[in-house]
Design a protein around this motif. Structure first.
Motif, PDB file in Angstrom:
ATOM      1  N   PHE A 182      25.196 -16.119  41.806  1.00 39.40           N
ATOM      2  CA  PHE A 182      26.418 -16.262  40.830  1.00 39.40           C
ATOM      3  C   PHE A 182      26.308 -15.217  39.651  1.00 39.40           C
ATOM      4  O   PHE A 182      27.214 -14.666  39.019  1.00 39.40           O
ATOM      5  CB  PHE A 182      26.130 -17.596  39.875  1.00 39.40           C
ATOM      6  CG  PHE A 182      26.670 -18.752  40.645  1.00 39.40           C
ATOM      7  CD1 PHE A 182      27.337 -18.814  41.963  1.00 39.40           C
ATOM      8  CD2 PHE A 182      26.458 -20.286  40.357  1.00 39.40           C
ATOM      9  CE1 PHE A 182      27.766 -19.854  42.748  1.00 39.40           C
ATOM     10  CE2 PHE A 182      26.921 -21.182  41.073  1.00 39.40           C
ATOM     11  CZ  PHE A 182      27.623 -21.000  42.415  1.00 39.40           C
ATOM     12  N   GLN A 183      25.046 -14.855  39.049  1.00 41.45           N
ATOM     13  CA  GLN A 183      24.783 -13.917  37.952  1.00 41.45           C
ATOM     14  C   GLN A 183      25.343 -12.578  38.774  1.00 41.45           C
ATOM     15  O   GLN A 183      26.009 -11.895  37.607  1.00 41.45           O
ATOM     16  CB  GLN A 183      23.318 -14.036  37.599  1.00 41.45           C
ATOM     17  CG  GLN A 183      23.209 -15.110  36.733  1.00 41.45           C
ATOM     18  CD  GLN A 183      21.643 -15.391  36.526  1.00 41.45           C
ATOM     19  OE1 GLN A 183      20.928 -14.946  37.258  1.00 41.45           O
ATOM     20  NE2 GLN A 183      21.517 -16.155  35.369  1.00 41.45           N
ATOM     21  N   ARG A 184      25.105 -12.248  39.773  1.00 41.90           N
ATOM     22  CA  ARG A 184      25.534 -10.923  40.349  1.00 41.90           C
ATOM     23  C   ARG A 184      27.043 -10.942  40.277  1.00 41.90           C
ATOM     24  O   ARG A 184      27.578  -9.887  39.801  1.00 41.90           O
ATOM     25  CB  ARG A 184      24.952 -10.552  41.556  1.00 41.90           C
ATOM     26  CG  ARG A 184      23.977  -9.504  41.647  1.00 41.90           C
ATOM     27  CD  ARG A 184      23.616  -9.031  42.853  1.00 41.90           C
ATOM     28  NE  ARG A 184      23.339 -10.287  44.007  1.00 41.90           N
ATOM     29  CZ  ARG A 184      22.160 -11.035  44.020  1.00 41.90           C
ATOM     30  NH1 ARG A 184      21.244 -10.417  43.479  1.00 41.90           N
ATOM     31  NH2 ARG A 184      21.844 -11.801  45.022  1.00 41.90           N
ATOM     32  N   LEU A 185      27.557 -11.906  40.747  1.00 44.29           N
ATOM     33  CA  LEU A 185      29.110 -11.782  40.943  1.00 44.29           C
ATOM     34  C   LEU A 185      29.771 -11.623  39.459  1.00 44.29           C
ATOM     35  O   LEU A 185      30.629 -11.114  39.343  1.00 44.29           O
ATOM     36  CB  LEU A 185      29.599 -13.219  41.437  1.00 44.29           C
ATOM     37  CG  LEU A 185      31.256 -13.385  41.587  1.00 44.29           C
ATOM     38  CD1 LEU A 185      31.521 -13.737  43.034  1.00 44.29           C
ATOM     39  CD2 LEU A 185      31.859 -14.309  40.494  1.00 44.29           C
ATOM     40  N   GLU A 186      29.313 -12.454  38.520  1.00 45.38           N
ATOM     41  CA  GLU A 186      29.742 -12.484  36.976  1.00 45.38           C
ATOM     42  C   GLU A 186      29.669 -11.240  36.577  1.00 45.38           C
ATOM     43  O   GLU A 186      30.600 -10.772  35.929  1.00 45.38           O
ATOM     44  CB  GLU A 186      28.875 -13.486  36.408  1.00 45.38           C
ATOM     45  CG  GLU A 186      29.336 -14.263  35.384  1.00 45.38           C
ATOM     46  CD  GLU A 186      28.473 -15.208  34.684  1.00 45.38           C
ATOM     47  OE1 GLU A 186      28.130 -16.344  35.266  1.00 45.38           O
ATOM     48  OE2 GLU A 186      27.550 -14.946  33.757  1.00 45.38           O
TER      49      GLU A 186
END
Ligand SMILES: [Fe+2]
Length: 184
Positions: free
Chosen positions: A156-160
């Motif tokens: 999720f953090q990477r996508l964000e």
């Protein structure tokens, strides 16, 4: 570090602030009060970046596939229902965006058009979050171990960062709080 379902629920809280603000704006418009096109444009940017590019993308690209890999069915199952809601939401966003453009140029009835679509969008999303929290997230917590949820959170953090840019997510959340506390 909160798990994936908890993070998604926290995002729902931020989005609910935006939805409440949108509903307040629809009632101002219906009462014939002046709503700035800047406020409408900022709300639409929040919906585009925070809800679509980040929140729904996390679900569609990472969270739902993780559930599918644990045997939760898509077609005819809860994920299929959620995806259909996302599609309907996108159609309403398009209507809202079109109306905002016309509103900026002072076209008659554009405010009312925006308000109708925004009202439907808010209702759809509130109901959608309820279904996710009551059904899908509970299911997810029973099939995804804390370790797996940790991996999902890292994704999720990477996508964000890729979709919104570093720090943009927090900035949007703070900006929404500020916007929601304003009167017009
Ligand atoms: Fe969703």
């Amino acid at each position: 570090m909160p798990g994936a379902t908890k993070l998604l629920k926290q995002e729902h809280r931020s989005i609910r602030v935006a939805l409440d603000f949108a509903e307040r704006m629809t009632s101002w418009i219906e009462r014939g009060e002046d709503v700035s096109s800047e406020a409408l444009a900022r709300l639409m940017e929040f919906i585009h970046l925070f809800v679509e590019q980040c929140h729904h993308a996390k679900k569609e690209k990472i969270f739902f596939p993780a559930l599918e890999s644990k045997g939760v069915s898509t077609e005819g199952g809860p994920i299929g229902v959620m995806l259909a809601d996302h599609e309907r939401a996108r159609a309403l966003i398009q209507e809202m965006k079109g109306a905002v453009e016309k509103y900026k140029h002072g076209l008659p009835k554009s405010g009312e058009r925006w308000a109708r679509a925004a009202w439907d969008y808010s209702g759809l999303m509130q109901e959608h979050f309820g279904k996710e929290e009551e059904i899908l997230f509970r299911m997810a917590d029973s099939v995804l171990t804390p370790e797996v949820q940790g991996v999902i959170v890292a994704d999720f953090q990477r996508l964000e960062e890729e979709s919104c840019g570093p720090g943009k997510h927090e900035e949007l959340r703070a900006w929404m709080r500020e916007l929601a506390s304003r009167q017009t």
